[in-house]
Design an enzyme around this catalytic site. Structure first.
Site, short mmCIF file in Angstrom:
data_model
loop_
_atom_site.label_atom_id
_atom_site.label_comp_id
_atom_site.label_asym_id
_atom_site.label_seq_id
_atom_site.Cartn_x
_atom_site.Cartn_y
_atom_site.Cartn_z
N GLU A 184 0.82 -1.20 0.00
CA GLU A 184 0.00 0.00 0.00
C GLU A 184 0.86 1.26 0.00
O GLU A 184 1.95 1.28 0.57
CB GLU A 184 -0.91 0.00 1.23
CG GLU A 184 -1.86 -1.19 1.24
CD GLU A 184 -2.60 -1.37 2.54
OE1 GLU A 184 -3.69 -1.95 2.51
OE2 GLU A 184 -2.07 -0.96 3.60
N HIS A 298 -9.73 3.52 8.77
CA HIS A 298 -11.05 4.02 9.14
C HIS A 298 -11.15 4.42 10.60
O HIS A 298 -12.13 5.05 11.00
CB HIS A 298 -12.11 2.96 8.82
CG HIS A 298 -11.81 1.62 9.42
ND1 HIS A 298 -12.13 1.30 10.72
CD2 HIS A 298 -11.19 0.53 8.90
CE1 HIS A 298 -11.74 0.06 10.97
NE2 HIS A 298 -11.16 -0.44 9.89
N GLU A 378 -11.80 -3.60 -2.68
CA GLU A 378 -11.68 -4.94 -2.12
C GLU A 378 -12.52 -4.99 -0.84
O GLU A 378 -12.81 -3.96 -0.24
CB GLU A 378 -10.23 -5.25 -1.71
CG GLU A 378 -9.23 -5.20 -2.82
CD GLU A 378 -7.81 -5.34 -2.30
OE1 GLU A 378 -7.64 -5.41 -1.05
OE2 GLU A 378 -6.89 -5.37 -3.11
N ASN A 379 -12.85 -6.20 -0.42
CA ASN A 379 -13.31 -6.37 0.95
C ASN A 379 -12.09 -6.44 1.85
O ASN A 379 -10.98 -6.72 1.40
CB ASN A 379 -14.16 -7.63 1.10
CG ASN A 379 -13.43 -8.88 0.65
OD1 ASN A 379 -12.87 -8.91 -0.45
ND2 ASN A 379 -13.42 -9.91 1.47
#
EC number: 3.2.1.2
Length: 535
Positions: A184, A298, A378-379
């Site tokens: 990432e 998140h 994506e999940n």
């Protein structure tokens, strides 16, 4: 009517197991994988995603590439009639709770680190993170005469040369470029191997000598040679309010704090820009799409400082869009965003983490769409239940099915984490097949949907000042429906999500965000907010 509805079709890919190619760079599970691919084809899946591990292919020495195992794997995928998303995995897999395999970066690269440990990201305690090379050595010729960017470019060039038949045949359609830990584009700000646990804010990871020197030069250039890194930002497992930097009206809002955050996040954007420019040159003219992964951080999204996002390198505040700046950079390369958390609901989260995955997904997707990018998701947890699938469907087509043509906004594709026997058996398989049908707008699988054009050359270089113009004003996300208009069966129940994190962009355990190629989400993300002691 089908012709008009066809524009609602969202492609579905499935991440292959982490050990699709073994840790000794052999393709040893052909029979098992062949049977699983047959089930994916039966379900109507469009393709698969696989990590192409740097540590395996170039593990024996500089430029001593061995692609033989991956060629066998790609041949199997091609024979199955599936498309392929190939991840340039320049990070380590393994070393965290739940990792099924351990694949470090090449030993000869790590050997350079024994002489110069500052090639690795370093925290304020002096702890090195060996998952990925610091962006501070992007242009430092420390690796047998090559810089990090040159090593990545050479690897991608060798991939192109050795996998040309699959590129020419249209089997490989996506090149996802790893830009950090777990693949990432971020700093390793929340490493479980260094004691981080959810929902800690993480730490700024910029204490290698190369980034320290860069910061000192940048501070001197604006007339503040006395400025140093923040010393009030807390430690990995702090909450924002326990720190002077991240608390309400904290140091992050001062001139010095804003300068540091801009420097920290701008370096990450420039890192991505450099490597994508090389990737574009390598795959120029081939019918592929370049992509990067952005981490779905998140937790602490609801507090003013967005502390966990800031330590990861995403300078995102209530009045500053930290994701549209990344999207503006990607626009130059015609690259796509791959984001995670697509299955998560705010109501599933722990209140103590001040988490807002739905708002985060909507912000990031909207940022990409506003910049004209293809956006994929994506999940984060391997979920098998209708509730999760319906959340994904809502995010895939925020305004629902458009009967008269393509919707104004929709995902370009979705990649499911991850292929396993559990996915392709019993009720889980029934639910998954229905989900794929719904993503396809109840149309038959179409291998010719969204055809790829030859990759054009990246646009002219954009100054960081031009990129930062995208940060303000921070616009509201586009409206998203509360529920999908094409649901998968009855909702309710968590239906089998994984307990605890698993592997990264294909392989690291990284807690709460999911990986580009496949790590699982933090256990609190979608499990009612319990914080297991193992975290």
């Amino acid at each position: 009517m089908e012709v008009n509805v066809k524009g609602n079709y969202v492609q579905v890919y499935v991440m292959l197991p982490l050990d699709a190619v073994s840790v000794n760079n052999r393709f040893e599970k052909g029979d098992e994988l062949r049977a699983q691919l047959r089930k994916l084809v039966e379900a109507g899946v469009d393709g698969v995603m696989v990590d192409v591990w740097w540590g395996l292919v170039e593990g024996k020495g500089p430029k001593a590439y061995d692609w033989s195992a991956y060629k066998q794997l790609f041949e199997l995928v091609q024979k199955a009639g599936l498309k392929l998303q190939a991840i340039m995995s320049f990070h380590q897999c393994g070393g965290n709770v739940g990792d099924a395999v351990n694949i470090p970066i090449p030993q000869w690269v790590r050997d350079v680190g024994t002489r110069d440990p500052d090639i690795f990201y370093t925290d304020g305690h002096g702890t090195r993170n060996i998952e990925y090379l610091t962006l501070g050595v992007d242009n430092q010729p420390l690796f047998h005469g090559r810089s990090a960017v040159q090593m990545y470019a050479d690897y991608m060039t060798s991939f192109r040369e050795n996998m040309k038949e699959f590129l020419d045949a249209g089997v490989i359609v996506d090149i996802e470029v790893g830009l950090g830990p777990a693949g990432e584009m971020r700093y390793p700000s929340y490493p479980q191997s260094h004691g981080w646990s959810f929902p800690g804010i993480g730490e700024f990871i910029c204490y290698d000598k190369y980034l320290q020197a860069d910061f000192k030069a940048a501070a001197a250039a604006v007339g503040h040679p006395e400025w140093e890194f923040p010393n009030d930002a807390g430690q990995y497992n702090d909450t924002p309010e326990r720190t002077q930097f991240f608390r309400d009206n904290g140091t992050y809002l001062t001139e010095k704090g804003r300068f540091f955050l801009a420097w920290y996040s701008n370096n990450l954007i420039k890192h991505g820009d450099r490597i994508l420019d090389e990737a574009n040159k390598v795959f120029l003219g081939y019918k592929v799409q370049l992509a990067i992964k952005i981490s779905g951080i998140h937790w602490w999204y609801k507090v003013p400082s967005h502390a966990a996002e800031l330590t990861a390198g995403y300078y995102n505040l209530h009045d500053r869009d930290g994701y549209r700046t990344i999207a503006r950079m990607l626009k130059r390369h015609r690259a796509s965003i791959n984001f995670t958390c697509a299955e998560m609901r705010d109501s599933e989260q722990s209140s103590q983490a001040m988490s807002a995955p739905e708002e985060l997904v909507q912000q990031v997707l909207s940022a990409g769409w506003r910049e004209g990018l293809n956006v994929a998701c994506e999940n984060a947890l391997p979920r098998y239940d209708p509730t999760a699938y319906n959340t994904i469907l809502r995010n895939a087509r925020p305004h629902g099915i458009n009967q008269s043509g393509p919707p104004e906004h929709k995902l370009f594709g979705f990649t499911y984490l991850r292929l396993s026997n559990q996915l392709v058996e019993g009720q889980n398989y029934v639910n998954f097949k229905t989900f794929v049908d719904r993503m396809h707008a109840n149309l038959p699988r179409d291998p010719y949907v969204d055809p790829m054009a030859p990759l054009p050359r990246s646009g002219p270089e954009i100054s960081i000042e031009m990129i930062l113009q995208a940060a303000k004003p921070k616009l509201q996300p586009f409206p998203f429906q509360e529920h999908t208009d094409l649901p998968v069966g009855p909702t309710g129940g968590m239906g089998g999500q994984a307990e605890g994190p698993t592997c990264g962009m294909g392989g690291q355990v990284k807690g709460p965000t999911g990986g580009m190629g496949g790590q699982a989400e933090d256990p609190t993300s979608g499990m009612g907010g319990e914080l297991p002691a193992t975290m």
